[in-house]
Design a protein around this motif. Structure first.
Motif, short mmCIF file in Angstrom:
data_model
loop_
_atom_site.label_atom_id
_atom_site.label_comp_id
_atom_site.label_asym_id
_atom_site.label_seq_id
_atom_site.Cartn_x
_atom_site.Cartn_y
_atom_site.Cartn_z
N UNK A 65 41.33 26.35 -2.92
CA UNK A 65 42.46 27.26 -2.66
C UNK A 65 43.80 26.54 -2.64
N UNK A 66 43.80 25.22 -2.49
CA UNK A 66 45.05 24.47 -2.45
C UNK A 66 45.39 23.82 -3.79
N UNK A 67 44.57 24.03 -4.79
CA UNK A 67 44.80 23.39 -6.08
C UNK A 67 45.42 24.35 -7.07
N UNK A 68 46.30 23.87 -7.94
CA UNK A 68 46.87 24.72 -8.99
C UNK A 68 45.78 25.22 -9.94
N UNK A 69 45.82 26.49 -10.26
CA UNK A 69 44.81 27.10 -11.11
C UNK A 69 44.76 26.57 -12.53
N UNK A 70 45.88 26.11 -13.05
CA UNK A 70 45.91 25.58 -14.40
C UNK A 70 45.11 24.31 -14.58
N UNK A 99 40.64 15.44 -2.77
CA UNK A 99 40.84 16.21 -4.00
C UNK A 99 42.03 17.11 -3.73
N UNK A 100 43.20 16.71 -4.25
CA UNK A 100 44.40 17.47 -3.95
C UNK A 100 45.48 17.24 -5.00
N UNK A 101 46.47 18.12 -4.95
CA UNK A 101 47.67 17.94 -5.75
C UNK A 101 48.65 17.14 -4.91
N UNK A 102 49.18 16.10 -5.48
CA UNK A 102 50.20 15.32 -4.80
C UNK A 102 51.17 14.77 -5.83
N UNK A 103 52.44 15.05 -5.64
CA UNK A 103 53.51 14.57 -6.52
C UNK A 103 53.24 14.91 -7.98
N UNK A 104 52.72 16.12 -8.22
CA UNK A 104 52.52 16.59 -9.58
C UNK A 104 51.27 16.07 -10.26
N UNK A 105 50.34 15.53 -9.49
CA UNK A 105 49.12 14.99 -10.05
C UNK A 105 47.91 15.56 -9.30
N UNK A 106 46.81 15.67 -10.01
CA UNK A 106 45.54 16.00 -9.37
C UNK A 106 44.89 14.68 -8.99
N UNK A 107 44.69 14.49 -7.70
CA UNK A 107 44.16 13.22 -7.22
C UNK A 107 42.73 13.39 -6.71
N UNK A 108 41.85 12.56 -7.22
CA UNK A 108 40.48 12.48 -6.74
C UNK A 108 40.28 11.07 -6.20
#
Length: 177
Positions: A65-70, A99-108
């Motif tokens: 729910x916290x991640x961008x859908x694209x 697993x999150x969006x941070x500073x315009x990146x998907x971080x794992x």
């Protein structure tokens, strides 16, 4: 695949991309470059949820729910590659710590396993996901450019305009659900 840039980090991403694409495309191409249009987000999310239920992954840190859908297709393919890597080491299980969006990146961020080859492959998969997300529109999954006006995130020109003109509509558009 050859990278014309001289930055060693970029070269590592290109090398990782080759490994990841070979891994996730072994049964036929499920992921393409340039980015494919995300036509059925709900089907991709169902795939992600199925992958996250696999016993080889401890994925409590993955909150969709916290991640961008694209980025749904990108996340799905990264998780597929991770499962494929883990399946080659009998009895192995990995934990996704972040697993999150941070500073315009998907971080794992994935916990090390102790198996050097697997740890190296996990690092490449994580680097690949992050690198791909930098140029992937957070709404559509298409090629996007990083925006820096408030929320740092890659977007197509259309959604960068929507972000400026109607933040509420943009918020609904970017949400995974």
């Amino acid at each position: 695949m050859t990278n014309s840039r001289k930055d060693p980090f970029d070269q590592r991403l290109w090398d990782a991309a080759e490994t990841v694409w070979a891994t996730i495309c072994s049964d036929g191409p499920s992921y393409r470059s340039p980015p494919e249009v995300l036509t059925d987000r709900h089907a991709v999310i169902r795939d992600i949820k199925t992958i996250l239920q696999d016993d080889r992954l401890d994925a409590r840190a993955v909150e969709l729910r916290y991640l961008p859908g694209g980025w749904a297709t990108l996340l799905r393919d990264g998780l597929r590659a991770l499962l494929h890597a883990v399946s080659r080491v009998p009895g192995q299980r990995v934990t996704i710590l972040v697993c999150k969006e941070k500073a315009g990146e998907l971080r794992l961020v994935i916990q090390k396993t102790g198996d050097d080859d697997l740890d190296r492959e996990i690092g490449m998969i994580s680097d690949w996901v992050t690198g791909q997300s930098r140029e992937r529109c957070a709404v559509t999954g298409q090629t996007g450019r990083m925006t820096f006006d408030g929320w740092i995130i890659p977007l197509t020109a259309e959604f960068a305009g929507l972000k400026r003109s109607d933040p509420a509509a943009f918020g609904k558009a970017v949400a995974m659900f």
